[in-house]
Scaffold this active site. Structure first.
Site, mmCIF file in Angstrom:
data_model
loop_
_atom_site.group_PDB
_atom_site.id
_atom_site.type_symbol
_atom_site.label_atom_id
_atom_site.label_comp_id
_atom_site.label_asym_id
_atom_site.label_seq_id
_atom_site.Cartn_x
_atom_site.Cartn_y
_atom_site.Cartn_z
ATOM 1 N N ARG A 1 -14.086 -13.669 -9.378
ATOM 2 C CA ARG A 1 -12.931 -14.451 -9.777
ATOM 3 C C ARG A 1 -12.392 -15.328 -8.655
ATOM 4 O O ARG A 1 -11.269 -15.754 -8.703
ATOM 5 C CB ARG A 1 -11.831 -13.493 -10.208
ATOM 6 N N ARG B 1 -13.528 -24.585 -4.446
ATOM 7 C CA ARG B 1 -13.368 -25.926 -5.020
ATOM 8 C C ARG B 1 -13.218 -26.982 -3.948
ATOM 9 O O ARG B 1 -12.405 -26.833 -3.047
ATOM 10 C CB ARG B 1 -12.098 -25.979 -5.848
ATOM 11 N N ARG C 1 -8.475 2.915 -9.950
ATOM 12 C CA ARG C 1 -7.420 2.495 -9.035
ATOM 13 C C ARG C 1 -6.192 2.312 -9.893
ATOM 14 O O ARG C 1 -6.270 1.864 -11.045
ATOM 15 C CB ARG C 1 -7.756 1.154 -8.369
ATOM 16 N N ARG D 1 0.718 -7.633 -3.576
ATOM 17 C CA ARG D 1 1.348 -8.894 -3.962
ATOM 18 C C ARG D 1 2.784 -8.684 -4.396
ATOM 19 O O ARG D 1 3.202 -7.569 -4.700
ATOM 20 C CB ARG D 1 0.544 -9.599 -5.053
ATOM 21 N N GLU E 1 3.590 -4.759 -5.664
ATOM 22 C CA GLU E 1 2.512 -3.923 -6.219
ATOM 23 C C GLU E 1 1.794 -3.179 -5.096
ATOM 24 O O GLU E 1 1.233 -3.806 -4.196
ATOM 25 C CB GLU E 1 1.488 -4.799 -6.959
HETATM 26 N N1 UDP Z 1 -8.971 -10.999 -3.999
HETATM 27 C C1 UDP Z 1 -8.939 -11.261 -2.635
HETATM 28 N N2 UDP Z 1 -7.875 -11.937 -2.115
HETATM 29 C C2 UDP Z 1 -6.841 -12.357 -2.886
HETATM 30 C C3 UDP Z 1 -6.881 -12.107 -4.282
HETATM 31 C C4 UDP Z 1 -7.941 -11.415 -4.804
HETATM 32 O O1 UDP Z 1 -9.854 -10.895 -1.921
HETATM 33 O O2 UDP Z 1 -5.893 -12.957 -2.352
HETATM 34 C C5 UDP Z 1 -10.132 -10.254 -4.560
HETATM 35 C C6 UDP Z 1 -9.885 -8.755 -4.553
HETATM 36 O O3 UDP Z 1 -11.120 -8.120 -4.281
HETATM 37 C C7 UDP Z 1 -9.453 -8.491 -5.974
HETATM 38 C C8 UDP Z 1 -10.286 -9.498 -6.756
HETATM 39 O O4 UDP Z 1 -10.355 -10.633 -5.904
HETATM 40 O O5 UDP Z 1 -9.713 -7.181 -6.363
HETATM 41 C C9 UDP Z 1 -9.699 -9.897 -8.107
HETATM 42 O O6 UDP Z 1 -8.358 -10.251 -7.920
HETATM 43 P P1 UDP Z 1 -7.434 -10.836 -9.069
HETATM 44 O O7 UDP Z 1 -6.074 -10.999 -8.494
HETATM 45 O O8 UDP Z 1 -8.092 -12.025 -9.621
HETATM 46 O O9 UDP Z 1 -7.509 -9.700 -10.170
HETATM 47 P P2 UDP Z 1 -6.418 -8.725 -10.802
HETATM 48 O O10 UDP Z 1 -6.061 -7.734 -9.744
HETATM 49 O O11 UDP Z 1 -5.266 -9.587 -11.181
HETATM 50 O O12 UDP Z 1 -7.135 -8.091 -11.967
#
Ligand code: UDP
Length: 377
Positions: A175, A179, A253, A284, A311
């Site tokens: 994800r 870009r 988790r 976050r 969180e």
């Molecule tokens: N991730 C990261 N840095 C960030 C945000 C996300 O490395 O600032 C990685 C991290 O491994 C995370 C994954 O991308 O578990 C997916 O994050 P996202 O926030 O897209 O997923 P959500 O936790 O909202 O399901």
């Protein structure tokens, strides 16, 4: 009273299936152990702000059928997720784009940014000596290089998952697109937004006219009984719990939320700010009002105060809410063993918890619609 379906779990999967079943003329009863419907997309309205009680949810999809389906239930706003990352007090735009590269290296053109990333990727590929990347760390280094990995991925991911990047599967970071344009839209999907008035409207719309009992735990004998009155069971809870953990426990988790009402209009200027350094214990901060542009979801008036949630990722233990499946080898194998038992059970298992999959909301809706299409018609 007898039913065609007893649906265990009033989250998105269960609600979509129940909606489709009702539409097909079936009788359905939905139960949920929590005292509200909606599962993890449930919102609590506090001072006019829809607080995402179980973590931020942003609906995004490229699947037109799914988008049309959810929009047939509720209208969506034009919220676009553009999170900011805070690493040791410096702010970086996500996903990795020209704004991020400018902040990281001072580069101003795509060619300069490409060159910088190419140089660092090269270094990582050489270090593998011809091997394919085998884990998240190797995958990330060969995709984006060490600077982005160290500042924006490594420590965040290790906090989030409670294990080293070198011990995590690569797909978790699918994800994080790169870009070469100045575009802070986190998702690549064609459609994106938040239900106007909050997610409860989506769930309420789906469950309208369906018998629904909350505070009813399927694992309590009096509710388990209800299974006898239904022709079929749709189970959306954790698959290992269904089988009483007989083959062992799956790892999850989970997230602990600390929510505060702040008496200021604007705490961080964005719905989502990620804290990517190890030393900050939360991953976050969510400022809920900005999912709906700082306006009261009922009146459309600007909201004076604000509500923020920190969180904290935690290892799941029995009794906690499971959030993220941990798809390493042990858990994947264990899940497959449970899935074999499930196949013999004559029960329909579906959703993030029952399929042990890191589903987004659109995947969840698509999976429930798919089950409905094969099961109901
Ligand atoms: N991730 C990261 N840095 C960030 C945000 C996300 O490395 O600032 C990685 C991290 O491994 C995370 C994954 O991308 O578990 C997916 O994050 P996202 O926030 O897209 O997923 P959500 O936790 O909202 O399901």
């Amino acid at each position: 009273m007898s039913y065609d379906y007893l649906v265990v779990g009033a989250g998105l999967y269960g609600a979509v299936f129940a909606y489709e079943a009702k539409k097909a003329g079936k009788t359905v009863k939905v139960i949920d152990r929590r005292n509200h419907t909606g599962g993890n997309i449930y919102c609590e309205n506090v001072n006019g702000i829809n607080v995402h009680k179980y973590g931020a949810h942003i609906f995004h999809t490229s699947n037109k059928e799914v988008w049309d389906f959810v929009n047939s239930i509720v209208e969506f706003n034009r919220y676009t997720n553009s999170p900011v990352a805070n690493y040791k007090g410096k702010l970086y735009n996500l996903p990795f784009n020209m704004n991020t590269f400018n902040r990281l290296w001072g580069v101003t053109t795509p060619a300069e940014a490409e060159a910088k990333i190419a140089e660092q990727r090269e270094e990582a590929i050489e270090a593998l000596g011809g091997r394919e990347p085998q884990n998240l760390e190797e995958q990330a280094l060969t995709l984006v290089g060490k600077d982005i990995f160290n500042i924006l991925i490594k420590e965040y991911t290790e906090k989030q998952w409670g294990r080293k990047c070198s011990e995590l599967p690569a797909f978790i970071i699918k994800r994080l697109p790169v870009r070469m344009v100045f575009d802070n839209n986190y998702f690549n999907d064609r459609y994106q937004g938040i239900p106007i008035g909050g997610y409860n409207r989506l769930i309420d719309g789906l469950l309208q006219g369906t018998e629904c009992r909350t505070g009813a735990d399927f694992f309590q004998p009096q509710y388990r009984e209800w299974r006898k009155y239904a022709r079929k069971l749709v189970y959306t809870g954790a698959i290992d719990e269904y089988f009483d953990y007989s083959l062992g426990q799956l790892d999850w988790r989970t997230v602990m939320f600390k929510t505060r009402v702040e008496n200021i209009p604007n705490y961080q200027g964005n719905a989502v700010v990620n804290y990517t350094e190890r030393e900050v214990p939360f991953t976050r901060i969510i400022e809920h009002k900005f999912f709906e542009f700082g306006k009261d979801s009922e009146t459309g008036e600007p909201i004076k105060g604000t509500i923020i949630t920190r969180e904290y990722p935690v290892t799941w233990e029995k009794g906690m809410e499971p959030y993220y499946p941990v798809n390493d080898d042990r858990n994947t194998n264990l899940y497959h063993q449970y899935a074999e038992l499930a196949a013999k059970e004559g029960v329909l298992f579906g959703g993030r918890l029952a399929e042990y999959r890191y589903y987004d909301m659109d995947d969840t809706v698509a999976a429930a619609l798919k089950l409905a299409a094969t099961e109901l018609y």
